[in-house]
Scaffold this motif. Structure first.
Motif, PDB file in Angstrom:
ATOM      1  N   PRO A 192       0.896  -1.234   0.015  1.00 33.71           N
ATOM      2  CA  PRO A 192      -0.160   0.075   0.196  1.00 33.71           C
ATOM      3  C   PRO A 192       0.657   1.196  -0.172  1.00 33.71           C
ATOM      4  O   PRO A 192       0.628   2.244   0.968  1.00 33.71           O
ATOM      5  N   THR A 213      -7.617  -2.954   2.127  1.00 23.00           N
ATOM      6  CA  THR A 213      -7.481  -1.282   1.679  1.00 23.00           C
ATOM      7  C   THR A 213      -7.821  -1.110   0.141  1.00 23.00           C
ATOM      8  O   THR A 213      -7.680  -2.181  -0.596  1.00 23.00           O
ATOM      9  N   PHE A 215      -7.302   1.691  -3.025  1.00 25.92           N
ATOM     10  CA  PHE A 215      -6.769   2.915  -3.570  1.00 25.92           C
ATOM     11  C   PHE A 215      -7.521   3.353  -4.606  1.00 25.92           C
ATOM     12  O   PHE A 215      -7.631   2.650  -5.653  1.00 25.92           O
ATOM     13  N   PHE A 228      -7.551   6.880  -0.560  1.00 27.34           N
ATOM     14  CA  PHE A 228      -7.522   5.470   0.237  1.00 27.34           C
ATOM     15  C   PHE A 228      -8.215   5.139   1.284  1.00 27.34           C
ATOM     16  O   PHE A 228      -8.442   6.306   2.114  1.00 27.34           O
TER      17      PHE A 228
END
Ligand code: MIG
Length: 782
Positions: A192, A213, A215, A228
């Motif tokens: 990340p 996660t 983005f 993000f």
């Protein structure tokens, strides 16, 4: 009746706010600034809805942590550094706070609360989106950021798609995804970390959160903002303010670590395939390489070497005496690499299973039932690699493999993967004393498995370097392992995409990486195989690998002509080894990759992001590689500013031009930057074979010269850490017509006793010059 209705209505309304109304689905905003105080290395603030901490790690690295009610204990598998400085000034005014370092300014706007990162001259590097900055939707936290008109995004590790990720969105959730397309997301690794580029400025952001996660680089946001998000946990990110892509990569790898020097043999050609068994087949493969004089250093053992796929065992019939077999292979100059998967077969009497149960090393569901998933061995339990005791145990299990002579360890299926690809998130992990679930541990599972493998085998190999390869990983994986890009396919698209995966991982701190050459799934044509191999020569990790039941893919499997071509390509790889090893050393020192997207050196040149040129990259300082599909015999190439030579022909090209060049299958468009220094050794069949003691030093004429640090060490041990290396600086100044050799540094005796200087691009042509018994510091004029 009426009374009871009223009563229940009252009860209902009393109960409702707690049970239902409180489940508010509108996003929570961070609110306005309320107060601040100093903490070690920075400040802590309170906003209407959160706590914010901003810490100074170095003048160009600042960490931001945002939590809703309180901070979690500070713990990370990725980061290996602590804050190393303090803000040089902290000033509060009515509407803002300003924090300064010598290289950056952090401006905190109070109402509403927003964080801005600025250059010392107060140009905006990156800032939160004005309408909504940091928000929460349930536990999911997001950080929305202003999108600049010309902003580009690079990095994020092993991700498909274009070099410039603007307009794309990606998920980080490590996944076993065979035969992935060039649009597939996610793949096996989660890194990340990305770099933003706009207005002749650069910045980087690393989100240190191992939950799933997301983005979004301006996909579906009408170019208003990028953002993000993390499904859970803190918003915990590091901001990098250096004004160059290289500087940001150096800082990111300062924070998350760099690659240690791998064994020299792992830079040679590696031969793999799923299905090399029994012993007789492996031995005939090995003999073929030597008979045919095709250089090779490594032979792999895929899952078939095991007994019923039980990790740390050998199949008794296929490989009755591994120690003898590997000793024979070693004698022929080969090194053995074996695959290990995390799943431990449930089988009482199998020692890894018994020990894992006895010492409580496997992951469980809440309540204590062991998690069971099906993989190759059948029903399996899975080691909790986020526990010290498990890592130590796992590391020690390699004893039998090391005793048999194995020096390389290939960590597969560690996303982790189980049939069905849906391991429940409820499964619990120790997380080194910070108990959590698969939701947070999933993305670091491969990282911690690789760590356990690296640390364990490093100990067992008694001072020799293990070679570690992994499929899954997280930021920091470069400290333990090389990475290959999983189960690609034998297609033209995968050949080109493999290059971008490699260079994107390079931007993201992972130097030692490459795809399966020839493609894993399916069968390449002769043309595709040769083209792929020619790119592989200039790929940090060079391994030919293919799936079981596909056509043969060894260098001799495509007919005699192809064999000759393949040999000459692999020969070139071995000729280049002094150069490549020196580049690996440079990478181990700085974190800069060996295979470098042009975005590193030519960041602000829009041409290099063009889809036609985005696969081009530099291999070390000297070479520019232009990958071409095997269907094309010509290729349009963009040569950046400067002056270039076609490596195969010596033809000279001015830079800053688009040229169409011939690209025959035996002649990949490879260029050398004017002014470069390229050391080449003689062809050897494996890395332990001594090369001719005369090292060729190729010098390419140009307006500017260059300096090259020629690096050697024993290639085997860690004694280089104590000065057992041989370093020699070579400086080439074509306009002054001088070549300067520094004294050697370190106490490793060089393999080379003389240099042959070979001049390129001079008019009239310059004859070679040989320097016998290379003297200590000397300047040659020519
Ligand atoms: O389920 O070990 O990516 O390189 O050959 C497939 C067999 C398991 C996946 C790896 C591949 C390897 C294969 N493995």
């Amino acid at each position: 009746m009426v009374r009871s209705f009223i009563l229940s209505a009252i009860l209902f309304f009393i109960w409702l706010p707690e049970g239902i109304l409180q489940h508010d689905t509108s996003p929570d905003l961070i609110g306005d600034f309320r107060s601040w105080k100093r903490v070690d290395h920075g400040i802590q603030m309170k906003t209407g809805n959160a706590l914010v901490r901003i810490l100074c790690y170095t003048p160009s690295v600042v960490r931001v942590r945002i939590a809703r009610e309180s901070f979690e204990p500070d713990f990370s598998y990725a980061v290996i550094r602590e804050p190393d400085c303090s803000f040089t000034s902290i000033k509060e005014t009515e509407d803002q706070l300003l924090l300064l370092t010598p290289e950056m300014a952090v401006q905190v706007q109070k109402t509403p609360f927003r964080v801005y990162f600025l250059t010392p001259g107060r140009q905006v590097l990156s800032e939160e989106f004005t309408d909504f900055g940091v928000t929460w939707l349930g536990n999911e936290v997001s950080c929305h950021r202003r999108l600049f008109a010309d902003e580009k995004f690079i990095g994020l590790g092993e991700k498909t798609g274009p070099l410039d990720r603007r307009g794309q969105a990606y998920v980080n959730w490590n996944r076993d995804i065979p035969a992935y397309s060039d649009k597939e997301d996610p793949l096996y690794q989660s890194i990340p970390f990305f770099i933003g580029i706009h207005d002749s400025l650069t910045y980087g952001i690393f989100l240190d959160n191992s939950y799933k996660t997301l983005f979004n680089f301006g996909a579906s946001t009408d170019d208003l903002f990028s953002f993000f998000s993390a499904e859970n946990g803190e918003l915990d990110y590091y901001f990098f303010g250096k004004n160059s892509v290289a500087g940001i990569i150096e800082d990111y790898t300062w924070l998350t670590g760099r690659m240690p020097m791998p064994p020299f043999w792992s830079l040679g050609y590696q031969q793999c395939r799923w299905g090399y068994y029994p012993e007789s087949e492996v031995m005939s493969l090995a003999r073929k390489f030597r008979d045919k004089q095709i250089p090779c250093d490594v032979i792999y053992f895929d899952i078939d070497y095991m007994d019923s796929y039980k990790i740390f065992t050998w199949h008794p019939d296929r490989f009755p005496d591994p120690r003898r077999m590997i000793a024979t292979l070693n004698g022929m100059g080969f090194h053995a690499v074996v695959i290990v998967d995390p799943g431990i077969k449930i089988e009482p009497g199998y020692s890894a299973y018994d020990q894992g149960i006895a010492s409580d090393l496997f992951v469980k569901y809440p309540g204590g039932r062991l998690y069971t998933g099906n993989v190759w061995p059948g029903r399996c339990h899975f080691p909790d690699f986020t526990k010290d005791a498990t890592r130590l145990w796992w590391g020690s299990q390699f004893q039998t493999l090391v005793d048999a002579g194995v020096e390389g360890f290939w960590n597969d299926m560690n996303e982790p993967s189980a049939w069905g690809q849906s391991i429940p998130n409820i499964v619990e992990f120790d997380f080194d004393g910070h108990p959590t679930t698969m939701a947070e541990a999933h993305n670091v599972y491969g990282l911690e498995m690789s760590r356990a493998t690296f640390e364990g085998t490093r100990k067992l190999l008694k001072g020799e370097r293990p070679f570690i390869l992994t499929r899954a990983g997280f930021s920091g994986i470069q400290r333990y392992s090389a990475v290959w890009s999983g189960d690609n396919s034998s297609t033209e698209a995968d050949l080109l995409q493999g290059v971008r995966l490699t260079t994107s991982m390079g931007i993201s701190g992972i130097s030692f990486t490459g795809p399966d050459i020839g493609g894993f799934i399916g069968s390449p044509s002769k043309e595709l195989f040769l083209r792929w191999l020619s790119v592989g020569v200039f790929t940090p990790f060079l391994r030919n690998h293919s799936v079981v039941n596909s056509r043969d893919q060894e260098p001799w499997s495509f007919g005699e002509d192809a064999e000759i071509t393949a040999r000459s390509m692999i020969d070139l790889r071995y000729r280049l080894l002094p150069y490549i090893y020196s580049m690996f050393h440079a990478s181990a020192m700085s974190g800069l990759p060996v295979a470098r997207s042009l975005a590193i050196n030519y960041t602000f040149n829009p041409m290099i992001y063009d889809w036609k040129y985005q696969n081009q990259y530099l291999f070390g300082d000297a070479f520019l590689i232009a990958p071409v599909s095997s269907e094309q015999q010509f290729q349009k190439v963009y040569l950046p500013a400067g002056f270039w030579y076609r490596y195969s022909t010596g033809e000279a090209f001015p830079g800053n031009t688009e040229v169409i060049v011939e690209a025959l299958l035996n002649d990949l468009p490879v260029f050398v930057k004017a002014g470069s220094i390229v050391p080449l050794q003689s062809v050897i069949q494996f890395t332990e074979q001594p090369p001719d003691p005369v090292l060729e030093i190729h010098l390419f004429n140009g307006n500017h010269g260059s300096e090259f640090l020629l690096y050697e060490d024993d290639g085997v041990t860690y004694r280089y850490e104590e000065g057992n290396y041989c370093k020699r600086k070579i400086r080439f100044d074509p306009s002054e017509r001088t070549i300067w050799f520094s004294q050697t540094e370190g106490d490793f005796p060089s393999k080379f006793s003389s240099f042959r200087l070979i001049f390129h691009g001079f008019e009239p042509p310059m004859p070679d010059r040989v320097l016998q018994n290379i003297p200590e510091e000397i300047v040659i004029t020519f």
